[in-house]
Write an enzyme that holds these catalytic residues in place. Structure first.
Site, mmCIF file in Angstrom:
data_model
loop_
_atom_site.group_PDB
_atom_site.id
_atom_site.type_symbol
_atom_site.label_atom_id
_atom_site.label_comp_id
_atom_site.label_asym_id
_atom_site.label_seq_id
_atom_site.Cartn_x
_atom_site.Cartn_y
_atom_site.Cartn_z
ATOM 1 N N ASN A 31 -11.955 -7.066 -6.125
ATOM 2 C CA ASN A 31 -12.886 -7.502 -5.012
ATOM 3 C C ASN A 31 -11.990 -7.370 -3.710
ATOM 4 O OD1 ASN A 31 -15.083 -8.442 -6.141
ATOM 5 N ND2 ASN A 31 -13.990 -10.510 -6.650
ATOM 6 N N GLU A 50 2.675 29.355 13.997
ATOM 7 C CA GLU A 50 2.468 29.050 12.763
ATOM 8 C C GLU A 50 3.239 28.050 12.039
ATOM 9 O OE1 GLU A 50 4.898 32.953 12.414
ATOM 10 O OE2 GLU A 50 3.330 32.080 13.665
ATOM 11 N N VAL A 84 3.123 37.494 18.080
ATOM 12 C CA VAL A 84 3.777 36.965 16.620
ATOM 13 C C VAL A 84 4.611 35.822 17.017
ATOM 14 C CG1 VAL A 84 5.273 37.466 14.888
ATOM 15 C CG2 VAL A 84 3.879 39.116 15.410
ATOM 16 N N ARG A 100 -6.514 -19.715 0.301
ATOM 17 C CA ARG A 100 -7.618 -20.033 -0.454
ATOM 18 C C ARG A 100 -8.540 -19.005 0.335
ATOM 19 N NH1 ARG A 100 -6.376 -21.483 -4.544
ATOM 20 N NH2 ARG A 100 -6.039 -23.565 -5.346
ATOM 21 N N ASP A 106 -0.554 -9.420 0.120
ATOM 22 C CA ASP A 106 -0.803 -10.569 -0.915
ATOM 23 C C ASP A 106 0.473 -11.336 -1.171
ATOM 24 O OD1 ASP A 106 -3.348 -10.094 -1.322
ATOM 25 O OD2 ASP A 106 -3.090 -8.907 -3.045
#
Length: 1193
Positions: free
Chosen positions: A838, A478, A473, A810, A520
């Site tokens: 896109n 765990e 145990v 661009r 971005d």
């Protein structure tokens, strides 16, 4: 009952011979039959039974036909005229309930509307009366949408009334009395349902307890505890005791073990329950989004859950369709329906009215027309509106989602920890098995001279078994998967509060090791609050009032001097060629849509005299619309002006300028040739705006005598946009200001300090991009490239230039995807932001995709792992910090647990073997308490440490970095040595040191108590050591910010003190005095200065020592691993062979055998995580040496 009754058909058997044709004829002419005829008429169904038409749901008082006749195929490709309307609307087996609705005031049931898309069915579309029939049957308006005042619907519409209605004939239906106090859209919601899916039922707290209690090790320990309790009770109450003998309390250990098992199970289950609740709330938030609908003639933004059948919804590129419906009107609308149909080709949509006209005329091309909008589809291009016909569980996507609801997938870190946990458990279990057999042989060897009674001998054997099982145990970690789950749950909840919606859990941990961010510009680095501040039209221009050129006109002054004809032309260019619309934001009037378009509309409203946008569009005759083309960086619209057709185009100014050959005079609108001098001046103006960080938008147009123009190229019956982008007339250019977000430059600096390279990828021109990038701190002395130049580079050139690339201007979405793929190929961990449809390929390609929560399309959000709720770059830095915090939390807990694992197993093993009584110095109950500390309490305390700003002071860990680093191994082994030395010194030499008599039972118990108490206090103090993973000394940094850590530590201290004072019988200890307490606390506290000495020990020296000394252990471990693996395969093969011989038919279902004879894994009995068996490296992990600060050594 009304004619549209949806009562279930009555089934009856008629064995009399009957002509099929006669039956059919009688069914198709119900109005000429008597009542008795009606009762006796039967129709043969495909199944061979008979159906009575008494309760026919499609039968009208005048004329109708049986829907259960004339079997035929029903889909978009079939001949519609050969399929009867009745068969087209026939219920599929198992869906009959959807056709039955009590007190249905609408003409159709959810089941009938489902036939439109199950699969796509033009016969069903025609059977429902086309768009006019569906509109009237749903009591809605395809122009104005649902009424905001609707509660219960005012009329009752029958099936025949709806399907026979026409769009130009007013419908008169039977009135219904409104129900007082009814909720909005109560009838609509009752009949057709809400646009929500029933949540997957989470396991209850009691179910989780049951799952935890079914663990085989726990069951074995519980059985042993029950037997021990039974023997203890027998010894207490079933055996004669000598007068004056102390009371027998042997049963207490069994009770204590059972209680300890219950506590461990309950606490673990409680953690799992809280975790499931946290992820349930997260999933609810993840599926939450806004859509645009028309109600009472106005456009509104509503929650996706509020959509109702009968609503009219807008469609724009990037939208994820939330419900099923039919297209009302649209321009060049194409959808990706792969998520619903599996077909990857873009599907062109045709307005429903046009499809119905084609069906009525019998056109051969009608079978290829598609007016259906499927939920789950993605709008690739075009715009339009559609009428909702199915929501929630009745929609196509809803049915798919209901059938594929799955558990949350384990993250890579969770899987890695599962493998490590199994490896640790194998080692610990091997130690437990070895201990059991050593003690068992000693027990058997001593039986001949053992004078104890039989129950006492049995109890002695059980003690051996219980200690061995308890070691298992303790050895099974765990808590490792629990730690990462808790860390992820805690991090995702906190990230949500800080504007990061984590859609995919693995992204949280991956983001912590990101090495580059491709961001971005618009909305992420800037505020996305755009305003038109400058413009040049012909020889006139304007600038913002506080601009440095004070001699220039302000926009108000400039607009006041414009003639009305010019104003009308500008309003036309801005208002018609736009997808934005009027609406409300926070109760105030606002334009809703792209920020660039709303800025232009606001400019036209404030200064050009534009009135109602909807009225303006209604008064113009729009012939065609061209959606935004990312390759051409522009969009267009065609309107009829008098006898001519005017093409309106707006987009990137420097690109549109190349398409122009004439320029309009701003006063007279006369067209003049665009000279080289004019072109140079305009280019200079555009560059000047760009250097001022303004986005430049060009407005151009051209008048044509006919549409389509004679020279235009056609594609799918429409003009190819690129073929008409020439010889255009330049109208003007505007400069739109989008200020840099406050805090972004500092966030960029911190990201760079953390070893993360920030790159800007934008659609703006290089001049504007450089200005913004410089202001943000992204551009220093690196490389700026434009997309067209970047995409033609060879692989070698890309590999050379990309490391220096700081700005890609661009750029097209394909350029962004290429950049991300190349960065990943160079070994980078890449995070990418995107907002458009896109951008989805780049978001999917990246290690972590960030979509925009405010201006992002639904397609982008679906492709991303994390949604930035505020579109702010600074929020990406927050995700970076929390990602590192998750990885750190797991490593902190791992360092703590491995230390306790090794120490506890060795202490229990050595002391049990050395003890004459074959008992461990740490009893089963004490070991269970230690297990509770290290598995559950420590996971809560160490997995919830929030990040500090100093977490950005180090470089990202590479993908190949091991879980346990050099520094961690140093602390683990160093603390293990200290704890073993202290524990064994007290155990073996405690009597001499403290002057105790070894034969004195009281002093023996006191010494055992000191050993146990000292061991626990060493773990408590060592927990503080594990708050740092580096070699710095301040282990208390930020501790006051972690309330969980403080609370758990106080709880552990309080419980340990309570155990010492009142847990004597259960824990086999006794209260100790102040001097003894001092020994325990001081030796426990010395873990802290010992950790300082370990941190001073050079990692390089430790690496050399560990590699040399650890080599024999690795060889032994690999040998044992191979042996256990072969034994396991042998048992598995024998077991499966036995099962095959006993039940071959079951074996065929459960598992198959490969060519080598190895049994395949039984899918139903397979654990959630399976260790791969292909390589020895997977089975036998090696100790990797790695330093957080310096990298591999």
């Amino acid at each position: 009952m009304a004619g549209n009754s949806l009562a279930p058909p009555t089934l009856a058997i008629d064995t009399r011979p009957r002509s099929r044709s006669n039956t059919t004829d009688s069914m198709l002419n119900p109005s000429v039959r008597s009542r008795s005829d009606t009762l006796e008429t039967r129709a043969v169904t495909p199944a061979g039974s008979f159906v009575s038409n008494v309760s026919n749901p499609f039968l009208s008082p005048s004329s109708s036909a049986n829907p259960f006749l004339t079997p035929a195929q029903s889909d978009c490709g079939s001949s519609v005229r050969t399929v009867s309307p009745e068969y087209a609307l026939r219920p599929d087996p198992g869906t009959e309930a959807a056709f039955q609705v009590e007190d249905n005031p609408f003409a159709f049931s959810p089941g009938q509307l489902n036939k439109l898309l199950n699969p796509k069915s033009l016969p069903a579309f025609r059977a429902l009366g086309g768009l006019p029939g569906i509109q009237h049957g749903l009591q809605t308006d395809i122009d104005a949408g649902l009424s905001l005042d609707e509660t219960t619907v005012r009329s009752r519409v029958t099936f025949d009334q709806a399907v026979n209605a026409t769009s130009d004939k007013p419908h008169q239906f039977s009135e219904r009395s409104p129900e007082p106090g009814a909720d909005s859209f109560s009838d609509r919601g009752r009949v057709f349902g809400q646009n929500v899916l029933p949540a997957k039922k989470a396991a209850s707290f009691w179910q989780l307890i049951w799952i935890a209690a079914k663990d085989k090790v726990i069951i074995l320990l519980a059985v042993a505890a029950v037997v021990s309790l039974a023997l203890g009770l027998y010894e207490t109450f079933g055996v004669e005791h000598e007068p004056g003998a102390p009371p027998a309390v042997d049963w207490i250990e069994g009770v204590a073990i059972i209680i300890a098992i219950l506590i461990v199970t309950l606490v673990g289950s409680l953690n799992d329950w809280q975790k499931e609740r946290a992820f349930f709330r997260l999933n609810e938030k993840k599926e939450d989004r806004e859509v645009k609908v028309i109600r009472s003639g106005k456009s509104y933004t509503i929650n996706v859950r509020e959509i109702l059948v009968g609503d009219v919804l807008h469609l724009e590129p990037g939208d994820l369709v939330p419900v099923d419906g039919v297209l009302i009107d649209g321009h060049e609308l194409k959808c990706d329906e792969s998520s619903a149909t599996g077909e990857s080709d873009a599907v062109k949509k045709t307005p429903a009215g046009q499809v119905m006209s084609s069906l009525e005329s019998g056109s051969s091309s009608s079978k290829n027309l598609d007016p259906f909008i499927i939920s789950g589809a993605k709008v690739l291009e075009g715009v339009g509106t559609f009428l909702c016909t199915s929501v929630g569980v009745h929609s196509s996507f809803g049915k798919i989602m209901m059938s594929v609801q799955t558990e949350v997938e384990a993250t890579p870190l969770q899987k890695k920890l599962e493998r490590l946990a199994i490896a640790i458990a194998k080692i610990g279990s091997s130690a437990a098995v070895l201990l059991f057999f050593v003690l068992l042989f000693r027990f058997l060897a001593g039986l001949s001279g053992d004078t104890r009674s039989a129950p006492e001998k049995a109890s002695g054997f059980l003690d051996i078994l219980i200690v061995a099982v308890t070691i298992v145990v303790v050895a099974v970690p765990e808590g490792l998967p629990l730690a990462v789950t808790l860390a992820l749950a805690f991090a995702t909840q906190r990230l949500l509060k800080e504007n990061n919606l984590v859609r995919v859990l693995r992204a949280c941990e991956t983001m912590g090791n990101a090495t580059t961010i491709c961001s971005d510009k618009t909305g992420t680095l800037t505020t996305n609050k755009m305003t038109v501040v400058a413009g040049t039209f012909g020889q006139s221009s304007f600038v913002k009032s506080d601009h440095e050129k004070t001699q220039s006109k302000t926009v108000s002054q400039w607009a006041a001097e414009l003639p009305q004809k010019t104003r009308d032309a500008l309003v036309q260019s801005v208002a018609i060629n736009s997808t934005a619309f009027e609406g409300e934001d926070a109760g105030q009037f606002a334009f809703i849509g792209s920020k660039t378009e709303t800025a232009l509309l606001q400019w036209a409203k404030d200064h050009m005299g534009m009135q109602s946008l909807s009225e303006l569009r209604a008064n113009e005759q729009t012939v065609h619309k061209m959606p935004f083309d990312s390759s051409k960086k522009c969009m267009g619209a065609v309107i009829k002006v008098g006898s001519q057709y005017r093409l309106l185009v707006k987009g990137a100014s420097e690109i549109l300028l190349n398409y122009c050959s004439e320029m309009a005079d701003s006063t007279t609108l006369d067209n003049n040739p665009l000279t080289d001098d004019d072109r140079t001046k305009l280019t200079s103006t555009i560059d000047e705006y760009a250097k001022g960080s303004l986005r430049t938008i060009g407005l151009v147009y051209r008048d044509f005598p006919q549409w389509p123009p004679a020279h235009a190229e056609m594609e799918d019956g429409h003009v190819k946009f690129a073929s008409i982008l020439k010889d255009l007339v330049w109208l003007g250019v505007v400069g739109i200001q989008d200020p840099v977000r406050p805090g972004v430059p500092e966030a960029v600096r911190l990201a760079q300090h953390a070893g993360v390279t920030v790159r800007m990828v934008t659609g703006d021109n290089a001049v504007t991009a450089q200005a913004i990038a410089t202001e943000c701190g992204i551009y220093t002395d690196g490389l700026i490239m434009e997309g067209p130049a970047f995409r033609i580079l060879s692989d070698e050139e890309m590999n050379e230039k990309i490391p220096r690339l700081q700005v890609l201007a661009r750029s097209s979405p394909e350029d962004k995807q290429i950049l991300v793929a190349k960065l990943k190929a160079l070994g980078e961990t890449v995070a990418v932001t995107g907002d458009g449809t896109n951008d989805a390929p780049a978001l999917k390609t990246a290690d972590v995709g960030f979509s925009m929560g405010v201006c992002g399309t639904e397609v982008a959000k679906e492709a991303s792992e994390i949604v930035l709720m505020d579109d702010n770059f600074a929020s990406i830095l927050t995700a970076l910090k929390w990602g590192r915090a998750v990885n750190d939390a797991v490593q902190k807990f791992l360092q703590f647990q491995v230390t306790v694992n090794i120490t506890a197993v060795l202490v229990a093993f050595v002391s049990a073997v050395a003890s004459p009584d074959m008992k461990s110095v740490l009893t089963a109950v004490q070991l269970l308490w230690v297990n509770l500390i290290m598995d559950t309490f420590a996971a809560l305390a160490l997995a919830t440490d929030p990040p500090t700003d100093k977490i950005l002071d180090r470089l990202p860990q590479p993908k190949s970095a091991p879980l346990i680093t050099t520094n961690m191994w140093k602390m683990i082994i160093g603390q293990t040595i200290y704890q073993l030395v202290v524990t064994f010194t007290l155990y073996f030499a405690g009597n001499q040191i403290l002057g105790y008599d070894p034969t004195n039972e009281t002093q023996k118990t006191e010494l055992a108590t000191i050993v146990f108490n000292t061991f626990v206090w060493m773990q408590i103090f060592n927990e503080f050591n594990n708050r740092r993973l580096d070699n710095k000394f301040n282990i208390f940094e930020g501790v006051l910010r972690n309330k969980f850590f403080i609370g758990i530590t106080i709880l552990m201290v309080g419980l340990q003190v309570l155990i010492i004072f009142v847990g004597g019988a259960a824990f086999e200890i006794k209260p100790i005095n102040g001097e003894q307490w001092a020994i325990c606390l001081v030796t426990g506290f010395l873990c802290l200065p010992w950790a300082v000495l370990l941190r001073l020990f050079p990692d390089e020296w430790f690496a050399v020592i560990a590699t040399t000394v650890g080599a024999p252990f690795v060889v032994v471990y690999r040998f044992l691993g191979k042996a256990m693996h072969q034994i396991g395969r042998l048992f598995k093969r024998n077991k499966q062979t036995g099962e095959t011989s006993q039940a071959p038919e079951v074996q065929d279902e459960k598992s198959t055998y490969n060519t080598t004879g190895d049994a395949a894994v039984d899918q139903r009995d397979t654990p959630a995580i399976i260790l791969p068996e292909e390589t020895e490296d997977n089975r036998n992990p090696t100790i990797h040496v790695h330093d957080l600060e310096k990298g591999p050594v």
